[in-house]
Design a protein around this motif. Structure first.
Motif, PDB file in Angstrom:
ATOM      1  N   PRO A   1      56.456  -6.597 -52.145  1.00  0.00           N
ATOM      2  CA  PRO A   1      57.707  -6.817 -51.424  1.00  0.00           C
ATOM      3  C   PRO A   1      57.487  -7.938 -50.408  1.00  0.00           C
ATOM      4  CG  PRO A   1      57.031  -4.501 -51.270  1.00  0.00           C
ATOM      5  CD  PRO A   1      55.973  -5.215 -52.035  1.00  0.00           C
ATOM      6  N   GLY A   2      58.444  -8.821 -50.275  1.00  0.00           N
ATOM      7  CA  GLY A   2      58.321  -9.883 -49.280  1.00  0.00           C
ATOM      8  C   GLY A   2      57.389 -11.012 -49.680  1.00  0.00           C
TER       9      GLY A   2
ATOM     10  N   GLY B   1      66.377  -5.708 -58.486  1.00  0.00           N
ATOM     11  CA  GLY B   1      66.778  -5.333 -57.119  1.00  0.00           C
ATOM     12  C   GLY B   1      68.229  -5.740 -56.879  1.00  0.00           C
TER      13      GLY B   1
ATOM     14  N   LEU C   1      70.644  -3.575 -58.856  1.00  0.00           N
ATOM     15  CA  LEU C   1      70.818  -2.266 -58.214  1.00  0.00           C
ATOM     16  C   LEU C   1      71.687  -2.368 -56.962  1.00  0.00           C
ATOM     17  CD1 LEU C   1      67.152  -0.913 -58.553  1.00  0.00           C
ATOM     18  CD2 LEU C   1      69.177  -0.024 -59.735  1.00  0.00           C
ATOM     19  N   ARG C   2      71.456  -3.410 -56.163  1.00  0.00           N
ATOM     20  CA  ARG C   2      72.260  -3.566 -54.932  1.00  0.00           C
ATOM     21  C   ARG C   2      73.729  -3.824 -55.284  1.00  0.00           C
ATOM     22  NH1 ARG C   2      67.354  -5.547 -53.234  1.00  0.00           N
ATOM     23  NH2 ARG C   2      67.718  -7.684 -53.874  1.00  0.00           N
TER      24      ARG C   2
ATOM     25  N   GLU D   1      61.255   4.312 -52.626  1.00  0.00           N
ATOM     26  CA  GLU D   1      60.712   4.838 -53.887  1.00  0.00           C
ATOM     27  C   GLU D   1      61.249   4.012 -55.055  1.00  0.00           C
ATOM     28  OE1 GLU D   1      58.576   7.320 -53.938  1.00  0.00           O
ATOM     29  OE2 GLU D   1      58.716   7.778 -51.792  1.00  0.00           O
ATOM     30  N   LEU D   2      60.710   4.269 -56.248  1.00  0.00           N
ATOM     31  CA  LEU D   2      61.169   3.551 -57.428  1.00  0.00           C
ATOM     32  C   LEU D   2      62.233   4.347 -58.179  1.00  0.00           C
ATOM     33  CD1 LEU D   2      57.883   2.099 -58.981  1.00  0.00           C
ATOM     34  CD2 LEU D   2      59.455   1.037 -57.357  1.00  0.00           C
ATOM     35  N   VAL D   3      63.203   3.618 -58.683  1.00  0.00           N
ATOM     36  CA  VAL D   3      64.229   4.214 -59.539  1.00  0.00           C
ATOM     37  C   VAL D   3      63.529   4.608 -60.855  1.00  0.00           C
ATOM     38  CG1 VAL D   3      66.391   3.669 -60.751  1.00  0.00           C
ATOM     39  CG2 VAL D   3      65.990   2.794 -58.431  1.00  0.00           C
TER      40      VAL D   3
ATOM     41  N   MET E   1      65.919   2.258 -65.408  1.00  0.00           N
ATOM     42  CA  MET E   1      65.640   0.822 -65.335  1.00  0.00           C
ATOM     43  C   MET E   1      65.563   0.212 -66.725  1.00  0.00           C
ATOM     44  SD  MET E   1      65.856   0.390 -62.262  1.00  0.00           S
ATOM     45  CE  MET E   1      65.698  -1.373 -62.405  1.00  0.00           C
TER      46      MET E   1
ATOM     47  N   GLY F   1      61.214  -8.300 -60.402  1.00  0.00           N
ATOM     48  CA  GLY F   1      61.403  -6.886 -60.044  1.00  0.00           C
ATOM     49  C   GLY F   1      61.247  -5.955 -61.234  1.00  0.00           C
ATOM     50  N   TYR F   2      61.069  -6.523 -62.394  1.00  0.00           N
ATOM     51  CA  TYR F   2      60.855  -5.725 -63.606  1.00  0.00           C
ATOM     52  C   TYR F   2      59.854  -6.473 -64.470  1.00  0.00           C
ATOM     53  CZ  TYR F   2      61.836  -2.619 -67.524  1.00  0.00           C
ATOM     54  OH  TYR F   2      61.707  -1.693 -68.516  1.00  0.00           O
TER      55      TYR F   2
ATOM     56  N   ARG G   1      57.973  -2.930 -63.078  1.00  0.00           N
ATOM     57  CA  ARG G   1      57.391  -2.517 -61.812  1.00  0.00           C
ATOM     58  C   ARG G   1      56.403  -1.361 -61.982  1.00  0.00           C
ATOM     59  NH1 ARG G   1      61.125  -4.378 -57.968  1.00  0.00           N
ATOM     60  NH2 ARG G   1      60.368  -4.197 -55.856  1.00  0.00           N
TER      61      ARG G   1
ATOM     62  N   GLN H   1      57.050   0.652 -67.629  1.00  0.00           N
ATOM     63  CA  GLN H   1      58.108  -0.341 -67.815  1.00  0.00           C
ATOM     64  C   GLN H   1      57.584  -1.566 -68.566  1.00  0.00           C
ATOM     65  OE1 GLN H   1      60.027  -1.332 -64.075  1.00  0.00           O
ATOM     66  NE2 GLN H   1      60.614   0.793 -63.660  1.00  0.00           N
TER      67      GLN H   1
ATOM     68  N   ARG I   1      69.336  -5.755 -45.268  1.00  0.00           N
ATOM     69  CA  ARG I   1      69.092  -4.885 -46.425  1.00  0.00           C
ATOM     70  C   ARG I   1      68.623  -3.524 -45.949  1.00  0.00           C
ATOM     71  NH1 ARG I   1      65.562  -7.615 -51.137  1.00  0.00           N
ATOM     72  NH2 ARG I   1      64.629  -5.548 -51.124  1.00  0.00           N
TER      73      ARG I   1
ATOM     74  N   ASP J   1      66.889  -1.315 -47.239  1.00  0.00           N
ATOM     75  CA  ASP J   1      65.521  -0.891 -47.537  1.00  0.00           C
ATOM     76  C   ASP J   1      64.486  -1.735 -46.790  1.00  0.00           C
ATOM     77  OD1 ASP J   1      65.981  -3.186 -49.025  1.00  0.00           O
ATOM     78  OD2 ASP J   1      64.855  -2.499 -50.776  1.00  0.00           O
TER      79      ASP J   1
HETATM   80  P1  ADP Z   1      61.237  -6.282 -53.155  1.00  0.00           P
HETATM   81  O1  ADP Z   1      60.545  -7.043 -54.241  1.00  0.00           O
HETATM   82  O2  ADP Z   1      61.356  -7.084 -51.886  1.00  0.00           O
HETATM   83  O3  ADP Z   1      60.660  -4.934 -52.939  1.00  0.00           O
HETATM   84  P2  ADP Z   1      63.587  -5.845 -54.883  1.00  0.00           P
HETATM   85  O4  ADP Z   1      64.911  -6.428 -54.553  1.00  0.00           O
HETATM   86  O5  ADP Z   1      62.877  -6.391 -56.083  1.00  0.00           O
HETATM   87  O6  ADP Z   1      62.728  -6.006 -53.561  1.00  0.00           O
HETATM   88  O7  ADP Z   1      63.719  -4.262 -55.103  1.00  0.00           O
HETATM   89  C1  ADP Z   1      64.287  -3.416 -54.134  1.00  0.00           C
HETATM   90  C2  ADP Z   1      64.129  -1.955 -54.543  1.00  0.00           C
HETATM   91  O8  ADP Z   1      64.844  -1.700 -55.780  1.00  0.00           O
HETATM   92  C3  ADP Z   1      62.696  -1.499 -54.857  1.00  0.00           C
HETATM   93  O9  ADP Z   1      61.992  -1.124 -53.692  1.00  0.00           O
HETATM   94  C4  ADP Z   1      62.949  -0.300 -55.794  1.00  0.00           C
HETATM   95  O10 ADP Z   1      63.286   0.846 -55.064  1.00  0.00           O
HETATM   96  C5  ADP Z   1      64.160  -0.719 -56.596  1.00  0.00           C
HETATM   97  N1  ADP Z   1      63.777  -1.350 -57.873  1.00  0.00           N
HETATM   98  C6  ADP Z   1      63.940  -2.664 -58.211  1.00  0.00           C
HETATM   99  N2  ADP Z   1      63.454  -2.908 -59.440  1.00  0.00           N
HETATM  100  C7  ADP Z   1      62.958  -1.722 -59.901  1.00  0.00           C
HETATM  101  C8  ADP Z   1      62.296  -1.307 -61.085  1.00  0.00           C
HETATM  102  N3  ADP Z   1      62.029  -2.177 -62.069  1.00  0.00           N
HETATM  103  N4  ADP Z   1      61.918  -0.011 -61.196  1.00  0.00           N
HETATM  104  C9  ADP Z   1      62.167   0.862 -60.243  1.00  0.00           C
HETATM  105  N5  ADP Z   1      62.773   0.557 -59.084  1.00  0.00           N
HETATM  106  C10 ADP Z   1      63.175  -0.719 -58.902  1.00  0.00           C
END
Ligand code: ADP
Length: 192
Positions: A9-10, A32, A35-36, A57-59, A64, A85-86, A88, A92, A133, A135
């Motif tokens: 992250p970041g 990400g 999802l947002r 946490e992770l979805v 996904m 982001g995928y 992760r 996956q 954001r 999170d």
């Molecule tokens: P960052 O890379 O800064 O953590 P992202 O925008 O990629 O931010 O993701 C934000 C959040 O979305 C993650 O912390 C997670 O909870 C969820 N997320 C994104 N992609 C996935 C994934 N492939 N599987 C599970 N959770 C995901």
């Protein structure tokens, strides 16, 4: 070009992925952002996912995997994609391989952006102020970093084992990092 961008992250992977769109002419797919957007639209899936992401946490993988399968079936990915982001988790990564194998379009490159954890905390604190954001709260960020180390760092090893990974340093200015990525892609393309 079918590219996966990895990093904690970041690490700036979203920023770099967005800039690579112009350079490579293929779409940027950020799970990400997907999802947002779903959360903003207030869909059932979006709201469920928001409760999870807000804890850092992770979805779940099955959700996904459906989401990415739907996105990869659209026409604009005919010439490739930049995945951010995928995958992760290693689960996956394996399900992505199966999906892409079916399409005869395997991942060609994976780039991991390495960043010092101190710098990450600093960057995310700044982003929390700028983008708001939900999170990016400090406690959530710590959990995201923990989850990253446990579940996502092994994804880089997975691509390394498949001979697809290059690690680059994510310090310096945005353009400098972009040039590092482009030169990796150029060198690897010429040796393929
Ligand atoms: P960052 O890379 O800064 O953590 P992202 O925008 O990629 O931010 O993701 C934000 C959040 O979305 C993650 O912390 C997670 O909870 C969820 N997320 C994104 N992609 C996935 C994934 N492939 N599987 C599970 N959770 C995901």
């Amino acid at each position: 070009m079918r590219l996966v961008i990895l990093g904690p992250p970041g690490s700036g992977k979203g920023t770099q992925a967005a800039m690579l769109v112009d350079e490579l002419g293929v779409p940027h797919i950020s799970t990400g952002s997907l999802l947002r957007n779903a959360a903003k639209r207030g869909t059932e899936l979006g709201l469920k996912a928001k409760a999870i992401t807000d804890k850092g946490e992770l979805v779940p993988d099955d959700i996904m995997s459906d989401m990415i399968e739907e996105r990869l079936s659209r026409e604009d990915v005919a010439n490739g994609f930049i995945l951010d982001g995928y995958p992760r988790t290693v689960t996956q990564a394996k399900s992505l391989d199966v999906m892409l194998e079916r399409l005869h379009k395997p991942v060609q490159e994976a780039i991991h952006i390495d960043v010092d954890p101190e710098l990450i905390i600093e960057r995310i604190a700044k982003r929390a102020l700028e983008e708001g954001r939900s999170d990016d709260a400090e406690e959530t960020v710590r959990n995201r970093m923990r989850v990253y180390a446990e579940q996502t760092a092994p994804v880089a090893d997975y691509y390394e084992d498949h001979g697809l990974l290059t690690r680059i340093l994510g310090d310096g200015d945005i353009d400098e990092i972009l040039q590092r990525i482009l030169s990796v892609l150029k060198v690897n393309a010429s040796s393929d």
